[in-house]
Design a protein around this motif. Structure first.
Motif, PDB file in Angstrom:
ATOM      1  N   SER A  77       1.062  -1.078   0.088  1.00 42.40           N
ATOM      2  CA  SER A  77       0.399  -0.445  -0.268  1.00 42.40           C
ATOM      3  C   SER A  77       0.371   1.720   0.400  1.00 42.40           C
ATOM      4  O   SER A  77       0.998   2.223  -1.506  1.00 42.40           O
ATOM      5  CB  SER A  77      -0.667  -0.072   0.994  1.00 42.40           C
ATOM      6  OG  SER A  77      -1.027   1.287   1.683  1.00 42.40           O
ATOM      7  N   ARG A  78       1.918   1.342   0.606  1.00 38.99           N
ATOM      8  CA  ARG A  78       2.639   2.133   0.395  1.00 38.99           C
ATOM      9  C   ARG A  78       3.666   2.213  -0.758  1.00 38.99           C
ATOM     10  O   ARG A  78       3.804   3.350  -0.993  1.00 38.99           O
ATOM     11  CB  ARG A  78       3.906   2.010   1.460  1.00 38.99           C
ATOM     12  CG  ARG A  78       4.480   3.319   2.743  1.00 38.99           C
ATOM     13  CD  ARG A  78       4.799   2.246   3.728  1.00 38.99           C
ATOM     14  NE  ARG A  78       6.493   2.080   3.000  1.00 38.99           N
ATOM     15  CZ  ARG A  78       7.871   3.195   3.968  1.00 38.99           C
ATOM     16  NH1 ARG A  78       7.132   4.551   4.457  1.00 38.99           N
ATOM     17  NH2 ARG A  78       8.669   3.100   3.482  1.00 38.99           N
ATOM     18  N   HIS A  79       4.128   1.573  -1.195  1.00 35.48           N
ATOM     19  CA  HIS A  79       4.887   1.808  -2.927  1.00 35.48           C
ATOM     20  C   HIS A  79       3.369   2.430  -3.364  1.00 35.48           C
ATOM     21  O   HIS A  79       3.292   3.001  -4.493  1.00 35.48           O
ATOM     22  CB  HIS A  79       4.799   0.457  -3.301  1.00 35.48           C
ATOM     23  CG  HIS A  79       5.468   0.075  -4.665  1.00 35.48           C
ATOM     24  ND1 HIS A  79       6.377   0.693  -4.585  1.00 35.48           N
ATOM     25  CD2 HIS A  79       4.360  -0.049  -5.519  1.00 35.48           C
ATOM     26  CE1 HIS A  79       7.409   1.081  -5.790  1.00 35.48           C
ATOM     27  NE2 HIS A  79       5.820   0.141  -6.726  1.00 35.48           N
ATOM     28  N   LEU A  80       2.004   1.969  -3.509  1.00 35.18           N
ATOM     29  CA  LEU A  80       0.953   2.216  -4.108  1.00 35.18           C
ATOM     30  C   LEU A  80       0.893   3.723  -4.527  1.00 35.18           C
ATOM     31  O   LEU A  80       0.626   4.830  -5.235  1.00 35.18           O
ATOM     32  CB  LEU A  80       0.054   1.238  -4.218  1.00 35.18           C
ATOM     33  CG  LEU A  80      -0.483  -0.098  -5.329  1.00 35.18           C
ATOM     34  CD1 LEU A  80      -1.214  -0.603  -4.137  1.00 35.18           C
ATOM     35  CD2 LEU A  80       0.148   0.322  -6.432  1.00 35.18           C
ATOM     36  N   ASN A  81       1.111   4.570  -2.936  1.00 32.63           N
ATOM     37  CA  ASN A  81       0.476   5.251  -2.527  1.00 32.63           C
ATOM     38  C   ASN A  81       1.552   6.500  -3.138  1.00 32.63           C
ATOM     39  O   ASN A  81       2.073   7.637  -3.803  1.00 32.63           O
ATOM     40  CB  ASN A  81       0.469   5.560  -1.075  1.00 32.63           C
ATOM     41  CG  ASN A  81      -0.889   5.653  -0.641  1.00 32.63           C
ATOM     42  OD1 ASN A  81      -2.325   4.904  -1.627  1.00 32.63           O
ATOM     43  ND2 ASN A  81      -1.498   4.574   0.780  1.00 32.63           N
ATOM     44  N   ALA A  82       2.880   5.781  -2.931  1.00 31.31           N
ATOM     45  CA  ALA A  82       4.174   6.384  -2.966  1.00 31.31           C
ATOM     46  C   ALA A  82       4.313   7.262  -4.927  1.00 31.31           C
ATOM     47  O   ALA A  82       4.891   8.253  -5.261  1.00 31.31           O
ATOM     48  CB  ALA A  82       5.329   5.894  -3.225  1.00 31.31           C
ATOM     49  N   VAL A  83       3.538   5.999  -5.901  1.00 34.69           N
ATOM     50  CA  VAL A  83       3.146   6.416  -6.979  1.00 34.69           C
ATOM     51  C   VAL A  83       2.257   7.254  -7.270  1.00 34.69           C
ATOM     52  O   VAL A  83       2.763   6.794  -8.427  1.00 34.69           O
ATOM     53  CB  VAL A  83       4.626   4.698  -8.027  1.00 34.69           C
ATOM     54  CG1 VAL A  83       5.547   4.824  -7.801  1.00 34.69           C
ATOM     55  CG2 VAL A  83       3.165   4.104  -7.623  1.00 34.69           C
ATOM     56  N   SER A  84       1.425   6.869  -6.955  1.00 33.11           N
ATOM     57  CA  SER A  84       0.510   7.001  -7.013  1.00 33.11           C
ATOM     58  C   SER A  84      -0.491   7.969  -7.035  1.00 33.11           C
ATOM     59  O   SER A  84      -0.189   8.885  -5.573  1.00 33.11           O
ATOM     60  CB  SER A  84      -1.242   5.727  -7.027  1.00 33.11           C
ATOM     61  OG  SER A  84       0.081   4.461  -7.691  1.00 33.11           O
ATOM     62  N   SER A  85      -2.060   8.758  -7.936  1.00 37.86           N
ATOM     63  CA  SER A  85      -2.700  10.219  -7.715  1.00 37.86           C
ATOM     64  C   SER A  85      -3.923   9.604  -6.852  1.00 37.86           C
ATOM     65  O   SER A  85      -4.276  10.878  -6.139  1.00 37.86           O
ATOM     66  CB  SER A  85      -3.148  10.282  -8.463  1.00 37.86           C
ATOM     67  OG  SER A  85      -3.981  10.045  -9.453  1.00 37.86           O
ATOM     68  N   PHE A  86      -4.598   8.396  -6.977  1.00 34.06           N
ATOM     69  CA  PHE A  86      -5.849   7.980  -6.083  1.00 34.06           C
ATOM     70  C   PHE A  86      -4.464   7.243  -5.192  1.00 34.06           C
ATOM     71  O   PHE A  86      -4.002   6.773  -5.561  1.00 34.06           O
ATOM     72  CB  PHE A  86      -6.232   7.489  -7.124  1.00 34.06           C
ATOM     73  CG  PHE A  86      -7.054   6.317  -6.058  1.00 34.06           C
ATOM     74  CD1 PHE A  86      -8.337   7.437  -6.101  1.00 34.06           C
ATOM     75  CD2 PHE A  86      -7.091   4.953  -6.199  1.00 34.06           C
ATOM     76  CE1 PHE A  86      -9.586   6.545  -5.225  1.00 34.06           C
ATOM     77  CE2 PHE A  86      -8.607   4.627  -5.378  1.00 34.06           C
ATOM     78  CZ  PHE A  86     -10.160   5.311  -5.286  1.00 34.06           C
ATOM     79  N   LYS A  87      -4.960   7.684  -3.749  1.00 38.95           N
ATOM     80  CA  LYS A  87      -4.080   6.997  -2.587  1.00 38.95           C
ATOM     81  C   LYS A  87      -4.865   6.086  -1.590  1.00 38.95           C
ATOM     82  O   LYS A  87      -6.460   6.713  -1.594  1.00 38.95           O
ATOM     83  CB  LYS A  87      -4.118   8.389  -1.687  1.00 38.95           C
ATOM     84  CG  LYS A  87      -2.900   9.721  -1.738  1.00 38.95           C
ATOM     85  CD  LYS A  87      -1.847   9.044  -2.145  1.00 38.95           C
ATOM     86  CE  LYS A  87      -1.053  10.008  -3.116  1.00 38.95           C
ATOM     87  NZ  LYS A  87       0.503   9.373  -3.856  1.00 38.95           N
ATOM     88  N   LEU A  88      -4.888   5.540  -1.248  1.00 34.57           N
ATOM     89  CA  LEU A  88      -4.822   3.433  -0.506  1.00 34.57           C
ATOM     90  C   LEU A  88      -4.975   4.121   1.123  1.00 34.57           C
ATOM     91  O   LEU A  88      -4.004   4.758   1.273  1.00 34.57           O
ATOM     92  CB  LEU A  88      -4.936   3.193  -1.163  1.00 34.57           C
ATOM     93  CG  LEU A  88      -4.908   2.311  -2.852  1.00 34.57           C
ATOM     94  CD1 LEU A  88      -3.985   1.178  -2.846  1.00 34.57           C
ATOM     95  CD2 LEU A  88      -6.173   2.665  -2.437  1.00 34.57           C
ATOM     96  N   GLY A  89      -6.488   3.551   1.950  1.00 36.20           N
ATOM     97  CA  GLY A  89      -6.384   3.630   3.603  1.00 36.20           C
ATOM     98  C   GLY A  89      -6.027   2.114   3.837  1.00 36.20           C
ATOM     99  O   GLY A  89      -5.884   1.444   2.502  1.00 36.20           O
ATOM    100  N   ALA A  90      -6.367   1.748   4.817  1.00 35.63           N
ATOM    101  CA  ALA A  90      -6.247   1.713   5.557  1.00 35.63           C
ATOM    102  C   ALA A  90      -7.422   0.322   5.463  1.00 35.63           C
ATOM    103  O   ALA A  90      -7.507  -1.086   5.266  1.00 35.63           O
ATOM    104  CB  ALA A  90      -6.751   1.793   7.033  1.00 35.63           C
TER     105      ALA A  90
END
Ligand code: PFF
Length: 519
Positions: free
Chosen positions: A418-431
């Motif tokens: 999830s940290r990886h996805l958030n580091a590179v993406s515009s649409f952020k994921l939470g818990a």
């Protein structure tokens, strides 16, 4: 951090190249011949509810999961799983094995569709499309063992494999991406024309009513929910190893979740369009025959190679309609087949340190040879049907269950992904993303158990145990054993170095983006 990308590893030059390739993989026969009937059988308009729930809570979250696996490790399925945990590597090989099996028989179906493009023009099936398909074309008799060749199937299959290998030899960007960029828009235009034509047929509205009239009571049936999850999985090409492989070709900084949303929604839009077109056509056929829509509705092989040919004979302008319909099946199928053949090509390339061309020729060529030897035979046709049922219902679901249980629950890798996805993406994921993946895991375990019990107690159609035992259970068992054996073989030092470099890059990216957020 210096870039440590190896000269060997290919890339998609842009996000749109990746998106087209991913849509090309997702939009396949499943969208055209599976979705309409699954919807009709499972509550019609009301099915849209479980379908959307499955898309939003399981399909898209898992798409993100697989993108993150492939992108973070810049590796094929086995390597990406190994990165998650040393003992998880067999899961990657199992997904790769399923991809090999599906590729071997999918090529046959595309070959049939290619033949039918031309059969349509001459109305070759006369007034009995069913016996033409099974007896005259496929030469199917009683289920049994015979390796006698059926040349009418062999020749189109050779052409399909030559095209596939040709595209794959051109590479990820010049072959896969470029081909998808041309053929996906072409497919959409042609299919849209078919749908519009079908909507103007007399009786079309009855078909749409049959498809969309909601039966809300169906929502209380767990089978309907299972069908929704099954459809989303197959349709999005999830758990075949495809999305891991494609994401591994993306550049370091790529908006992964944004791409996932585009792919997920485009695939469903195409599917719903197909539902409208297919049921408009079925409505016409039912009214021409004076029967209910339910009497002419089927899915899969029966719809495409028996139902549609019958319709083509009955409608004005049928030959052209038929030609375009089968051309759409061929285009949709080809862009899916290239994605699935690339999975073992990349995996074995990395495991054995092969050059790009060598692994494409050896692995892709090997698959083509097995496919060409097995599929155009009488035995092959029963094998196809059985492998399809087991690969989809046990193989893919099993592969997704293992991914969630081992990588998510046991190795606890969801926070890192999830940290990886958030580091590179515009649409952020939470818990919420991690929660959704875990809920999906529970649903999938339930699906898998239900299916295993059903196959064990009810068998499959009227197939003898010899057939289901070899091509169904036997195939799964061989893949499982091979997956473990392959995991014991050592990786080349260079591959592991590349993977470690990729992960170091990813960690740097993740830390960098975290720091910026904190500032
Ligand atoms: N998403 C594909 C479909 O809907 O047909 C599933 C698929 C099947 C992908 C076969 C690749 C493949 F070779």
């Amino acid at each position: 951090m210096s870039s440590t990308k190896t000269p060997q590893r290919e890339v998609f030059v842009s996000r749109s190249a990746f998106i087209f390739a991913a849509i090309g993989s997702a939009v396949g026969l499943g969208n055209i011949w599976r979705f309409p009937y699954v919807t009709y059988e499972n509550g019609g308009g009301a099915f849209i509810i479980p379908y959307l729930v499955a898309l939003l809570t399981a399909g898209i979250p898992l798409l993100f999961f697989y993108y993150a696996m492939g992108h973070r490790s810049r590796g094929s399925a086995p390597l990406a799983y190994r990165m998650a945990h040393k003992s998880a590597e067999p899961i990657g090989w199992f997904a790769t094995g399923i991809a090999i099996v599906i590729g071997i028989y999918y090529a046959a179906i595309i070959g049939w569709a290619a033949s039918y493009m031309f059969f349509s023009l001459g109305d070759s099936w006369g007034d009995d499309a069913e016996s033409f398909f099974f007896t005259d074309y496929l030469k199917m008799g009683d289920p049994g063992i015979s390796f006698e060749f059926v040349p009418s199937v062999l020749i189109p299959m050779i052409i399909i494999w030559v095209i596939i290998l040709g595209i794959l030899l051109m590479g990820v960007q010049k072959g896969i991406a470029r081909f998808s960029k041309v053929f996906i828009p072409l497919l959409i235009v042609l299919f849209l024309a078919l749908v519009i034509r079908a909507l103007f047929l007399p009786g079309a509205i009855d078909g749409l009513n049959a498809l969309f009239t909601p039966d809300f009571a169906a929502l209380a049936d767990p089978k309907v929910w299972i069908a929704a999850y099954g459809q989303i999985f197959f349709s999005l090409s999830i758990a075949f190893g495809i999305m891991i492989t494609y994401a591994s070709y993306l550049k370091k900084k790529t908006n992964l979740t944004g791409a996932g949303l585009v792919v997920g929604f485009s695939n469903s839009a195409f599917e719903i369009l197909a539902g409208i077109g297919i049921f408009a056509a079925l409505g016409f056929m039912a009214s021409a025959q004076g029967v209910a829509v339910g009497d002419v509705a089927t899915d899969g092989i029966g719809l495409a190679f028996v139902g549609f040919p019958t319709l083509i004979s009955q409608m004005p302008g049928g030959p052209i309609f038929g030609f375009v319909f089968f051309a759409c099946l061929v285009f949709a199928g080809l862009t899916s087949l290239i994605s699935i053949v690339q999975v073992p090509i990349q995996a074995l390339r990395e495991k054995f340190g092969l050059a790009n061309t060598t692994s494409t020729i050896v692995v892709g060529g090997g698959m083509a040879i097995i496919s060409l030897l097995l599929m155009p035979t009488i035995t092959g046709l029963y094998a196809l049907d059985t492998m399809d049922a087991w690969a989809n219902n046990i193989g893919i679901v099993g592969s997704a269950v293992l991914a969630i249980v081992v990588v998510g629950w046991a190795a606890r890798k969801l926070p890192i992904l999830s940290r990886h996805l958030n580091a590179v993406s515009s649409f952020k994921l939470g818990a919420i993303w991690m929660i959704l993946i875990s809920i999906t895991g529970v649903v999938l375990i339930y699906m898998l158990i239900t299916q295993i019990v059903a196959f064990l107690t009810e068998g499959y159609g009227d197939y003898p145990a010899l057939i289901t035992g070899t091509w169904g259970w036997g195939m799964i068992a061989v893949l499982a054993v091979a997956s473990v054996v392959l995991s014991f073989l050592k990786w080349p030092k260079k591959t592991l170095e590349d993977m470690n470099a990729a992960i170091a890059d990813s960690v740097a990216e993740e830390n960098h983006s975290n720091k910026n957020k904190g500032a």
